[in-house]
Design a protein around this motif. Structure first.
Motif, PDB file in Angstrom:
ATOM      1  N   THR A   2       0.828  -1.201   0.000  1.00  0.00           N
ATOM      2  CA  THR A   2       0.000   0.000   0.000  1.00  0.00           C
ATOM      3  C   THR A   2       0.865   1.256   0.000  1.00  0.00           C
ATOM      4  O   THR A   2       1.874   1.321   0.696  1.00  0.00           O
ATOM      5  CB  THR A   2      -0.921   0.015   1.232  1.00  0.00           C
ATOM      6  OG1 THR A   2      -1.689  -1.193   1.245  1.00  0.00           O
ATOM      7  CG2 THR A   2      -1.849   1.214   1.198  1.00  0.00           C
ATOM      8  N   ILE A   3       0.450   2.244  -0.798  1.00  0.00           N
ATOM      9  CA  ILE A   3       1.172   3.513  -0.859  1.00  0.00           C
ATOM     10  C   ILE A   3       1.034   4.240   0.483  1.00  0.00           C
ATOM     11  O   ILE A   3      -0.057   4.361   1.031  1.00  0.00           O
ATOM     12  CB  ILE A   3       0.612   4.400  -1.990  1.00  0.00           C
ATOM     13  CG1 ILE A   3       0.867   3.735  -3.352  1.00  0.00           C
ATOM     14  CG2 ILE A   3       1.232   5.783  -1.962  1.00  0.00           C
ATOM     15  CD1 ILE A   3       2.300   3.654  -3.761  1.00  0.00           C
ATOM     16  N   GLN A   7       4.030   9.431   0.668  1.00  0.00           N
ATOM     17  CA  GLN A   7       4.725   9.198  -0.595  1.00  0.00           C
ATOM     18  C   GLN A   7       4.140  10.028  -1.727  1.00  0.00           C
ATOM     19  O   GLN A   7       2.921  10.157  -1.871  1.00  0.00           O
ATOM     20  CB  GLN A   7       4.658   7.718  -0.981  1.00  0.00           C
ATOM     21  CG  GLN A   7       5.655   6.837  -0.252  1.00  0.00           C
ATOM     22  CD  GLN A   7       5.652   5.424  -0.785  1.00  0.00           C
ATOM     23  OE1 GLN A   7       4.643   4.718  -0.699  1.00  0.00           O
ATOM     24  NE2 GLN A   7       6.781   4.992  -1.328  1.00  0.00           N
ATOM     25  N   VAL A   8       5.036  10.580  -2.548  1.00  0.00           N
ATOM     26  CA  VAL A   8       4.624  11.268  -3.765  1.00  0.00           C
ATOM     27  C   VAL A   8       4.456  10.222  -4.864  1.00  0.00           C
ATOM     28  O   VAL A   8       5.343   9.397  -5.088  1.00  0.00           O
ATOM     29  CB  VAL A   8       5.679  12.312  -4.193  1.00  0.00           C
ATOM     30  CG1 VAL A   8       5.353  12.864  -5.575  1.00  0.00           C
ATOM     31  CG2 VAL A   8       5.745  13.433  -3.171  1.00  0.00           C
ATOM     32  N   VAL A   9       3.311  10.223  -5.517  1.00  0.00           N
ATOM     33  CA  VAL A   9       3.026   9.251  -6.575  1.00  0.00           C
ATOM     34  C   VAL A   9       3.350   9.866  -7.925  1.00  0.00           C
ATOM     35  O   VAL A   9       2.887  10.974  -8.251  1.00  0.00           O
ATOM     36  CB  VAL A   9       1.551   8.806  -6.529  1.00  0.00           C
ATOM     37  CG1 VAL A   9       1.255   7.831  -7.662  1.00  0.00           C
ATOM     38  CG2 VAL A   9       1.236   8.175  -5.183  1.00  0.00           C
ATOM     39  N   VAL A  10       4.135   9.140  -8.719  1.00  0.00           N
ATOM     40  CA  VAL A  10       4.597   9.640 -10.017  1.00  0.00           C
ATOM     41  C   VAL A  10       4.274   8.618 -11.091  1.00  0.00           C
ATOM     42  O   VAL A  10       4.546   7.422 -10.937  1.00  0.00           O
ATOM     43  CB  VAL A  10       6.122   9.893  -9.991  1.00  0.00           C
ATOM     44  CG1 VAL A  10       6.584  10.463 -11.334  1.00  0.00           C
ATOM     45  CG2 VAL A  10       6.497  10.830  -8.857  1.00  0.00           C
ATOM     46  N   GLY A  11       3.685   9.068 -12.181  1.00  0.00           N
ATOM     47  CA  GLY A  11       3.437   8.218 -13.338  1.00  0.00           C
ATOM     48  C   GLY A  11       4.399   8.581 -14.446  1.00  0.00           C
ATOM     49  O   GLY A  11       4.624   9.765 -14.714  1.00  0.00           O
ATOM     50  N   PRO A  47      11.064  13.972  -4.342  1.00  0.00           N
ATOM     51  CA  PRO A  47      11.083  13.731  -2.891  1.00  0.00           C
ATOM     52  C   PRO A  47      11.556  12.314  -2.592  1.00  0.00           C
ATOM     53  O   PRO A  47      11.340  11.390  -3.386  1.00  0.00           O
ATOM     54  CB  PRO A  47       9.625  13.930  -2.481  1.00  0.00           C
ATOM     55  CG  PRO A  47       9.043  14.806  -3.542  1.00  0.00           C
ATOM     56  CD  PRO A  47       9.736  14.417  -4.817  1.00  0.00           C
ATOM     57  N   ALA A  48      12.212  12.137  -1.462  1.00  0.00           N
ATOM     58  CA  ALA A  48      12.730  10.820  -1.087  1.00  0.00           C
ATOM     59  C   ALA A  48      11.601   9.795  -0.995  1.00  0.00           C
ATOM     60  O   ALA A  48      10.478  10.119  -0.604  1.00  0.00           O
ATOM     61  CB  ALA A  48      13.463  10.916   0.243  1.00  0.00           C
ATOM     62  N   ASN A  49      11.919   8.570  -1.394  1.00  0.00           N
ATOM     63  CA  ASN A  49      10.977   7.450  -1.316  1.00  0.00           C
ATOM     64  C   ASN A  49       9.663   7.728  -2.038  1.00  0.00           C
ATOM     65  O   ASN A  49       8.572   7.470  -1.531  1.00  0.00           O
ATOM     66  CB  ASN A  49      10.690   7.078   0.150  1.00  0.00           C
ATOM     67  CG  ASN A  49       9.944   5.752   0.275  1.00  0.00           C
ATOM     68  OD1 ASN A  49      10.129   4.858  -0.538  1.00  0.00           O
ATOM     69  ND2 ASN A  49       9.103   5.648   1.287  1.00  0.00           N
ATOM     70  N   SER A  50       9.766   8.272  -3.241  1.00  0.00           N
ATOM     71  CA  SER A  50       8.568   8.461  -4.065  1.00  0.00           C
ATOM     72  C   SER A  50       8.109   7.110  -4.597  1.00  0.00           C
ATOM     73  O   SER A  50       8.884   6.149  -4.664  1.00  0.00           O
ATOM     74  CB  SER A  50       8.872   9.401  -5.238  1.00  0.00           C
ATOM     75  OG  SER A  50       9.166  10.697  -4.790  1.00  0.00           O
ATOM     76  N   ALA A  51       6.847   7.030  -4.977  1.00  0.00           N
ATOM     77  CA  ALA A  51       6.288   5.823  -5.595  1.00  0.00           C
ATOM     78  C   ALA A  51       6.125   6.092  -7.084  1.00  0.00           C
ATOM     79  O   ALA A  51       5.386   6.992  -7.476  1.00  0.00           O
ATOM     80  CB  ALA A  51       4.951   5.470  -4.966  1.00  0.00           C
ATOM     81  N   ILE A  52       6.836   5.330  -7.904  1.00  0.00           N
ATOM     82  CA  ILE A  52       6.895   5.592  -9.341  1.00  0.00           C
ATOM     83  C   ILE A  52       6.320   4.415 -10.112  1.00  0.00           C
ATOM     84  O   ILE A  52       6.727   3.267  -9.901  1.00  0.00           O
ATOM     85  CB  ILE A  52       8.347   5.844  -9.794  1.00  0.00           C
ATOM     86  CG1 ILE A  52       8.965   6.996  -8.993  1.00  0.00           C
ATOM     87  CG2 ILE A  52       8.410   6.136 -11.280  1.00  0.00           C
ATOM     88  CD1 ILE A  52      10.440   7.219  -9.275  1.00  0.00           C
TER      89      ILE A  52
END
Length: 320
Positions: A2-3, A7-11, A47-52
């Protein structure tokens, strides 16, 4: 997985020359050159530990994926066909790079609990997979050239020389495959798989290569990884025809199919194959079932570190 709320979510929509990035926190689209130096600079600014989330391509997504992972970001590689169905499911009609980047971010935000964070494969996995696919390309090319030139007597000598050259290249590829298997300490597993009727060294190598990629709890996960799992479409009393998901490596499936063809002629597996023909199934359907059965048998052998003991009672299944 789970996000996390923080966390910053990046597509990221990936192409050969550039990537299109959508940051959900800024609702902003950015175009970045698909070069390692530029990608590194962009990733450092996140940002550190982003979700890509990236859509899987042939090779164009690899630099971004590997560097993002090394920098501590959570990377998710999304199957393209799955993303297309998601797009249709939420009613998005248009398709552009910017929309795809935003769609990837949305998909990750909504479905993260069903996704697995990408981890780098073992070096041997990458090497073996690449060599097996290149060997397959070589074989297809050799067959095409042989068929197209066979009726031209003026090229007969040139064709013979060319085919001999290709044959030598194939031998060299198999030699390198054997060397990598040995260096990765996979010889015992390959030999274990080769004991099964119809399974040659190439299929055994592919089976072990796929097995080393993930920590599969059971054979269902292994079959799904190979893309040999059937897609069920059932509603009420209607049960539609089932097709393979084909989400895994196509060369792995091709090798298993070839092994199934050989196994279907063996005393151990012929009754199993013919039992499905007797039910009214077509030859291709029965062959797919046999290929999937072989994959399950090989998985059991590798998982349990057991030796193959064919039994006619179980249609060729190992007694482990």
């Amino acid at each position: 997985m789970t996000i996390h709320v923080s966390q910053v979510v990046v597509g990221v929509d990936v192409a050969k020359d550039e990537i299109v990035v959508y940051r959900s926190d800024l609702e902003q689209v950015l175009i970045v050159s698909n070069e390692r130096s530029t990608l590194k600079k962009w990733l450092k600014a996140l940002p550190a530990n982003s979700a890509i989330a990236l859509e899987a391509t042939n090779t164009y997504h690899l630099d971004t994926t590997e560097m993002a992972h090394e920098m501590g970001h959570d990377v998710y590689v999304i199957d393209g066909s799955r993303l297309n169905r998601y797009r249709e499911g939420i009613g998005i009609r248009a398709k552009t790079d910017a929309l795809d980047a935003a769609l990837l971010a949305r998909y990750l935000s909504k479905e993260s609990d069903k996704l697995r964070i990408w981890s780098p494969p073992p070096k041997a996995y990458t090497q073996l997979k690449s060599l097996l696919r290149r060997r397959a390309e070589l074989v297809r090319h050799r067959v095409a050239i042989k068929q197209s030139w066979k009726d031209e007597p003026l090229l007969e000598e040139a064709l013979a020389d060319y085919l001999a050259c290709l044959e030598q290249i194939e031998k060299n590829i198999q030699k390198v495959l054997k060397s990598i298997v040995s260096e990765a300490d996979m010889d015992a597993q390959v030999k274990r798989c080769q004991a099964v009727e119809g399974v040659g060294v190439l299929t055994a190598t592919a089976a072990v290569t796929a097995f080393m990629r993930g920590d599969f709890s059971d054979s269902d996960g292994y079959i799904a990884f190979l893309g040999m799992d059937p897609r069920v479409r059932q509603s009420g009393k209607k049960d539609q025809k089932r097709y393979l998901s084909k989400r895994g490596d196509s060369e792995f499936r091709r090798l298993f199919h070839n092994s199934a063809m050989a196994a279907s002629r063996s005393p151990a597996w012929k009754p199993y194959y013919q039992s499905y023909l007797a039910r009214g199934m077509k030859g291709t359907q029965a062959m797919v079932i046999l290929a999937r059965k072989l994959a399950r048998v090989l998985f059991a052998l590798m998982k349990n570190q057991s030796e193959y003991k064919p039994s006619s009672m179980f249609g060729g299944c190992p007694q482990t």
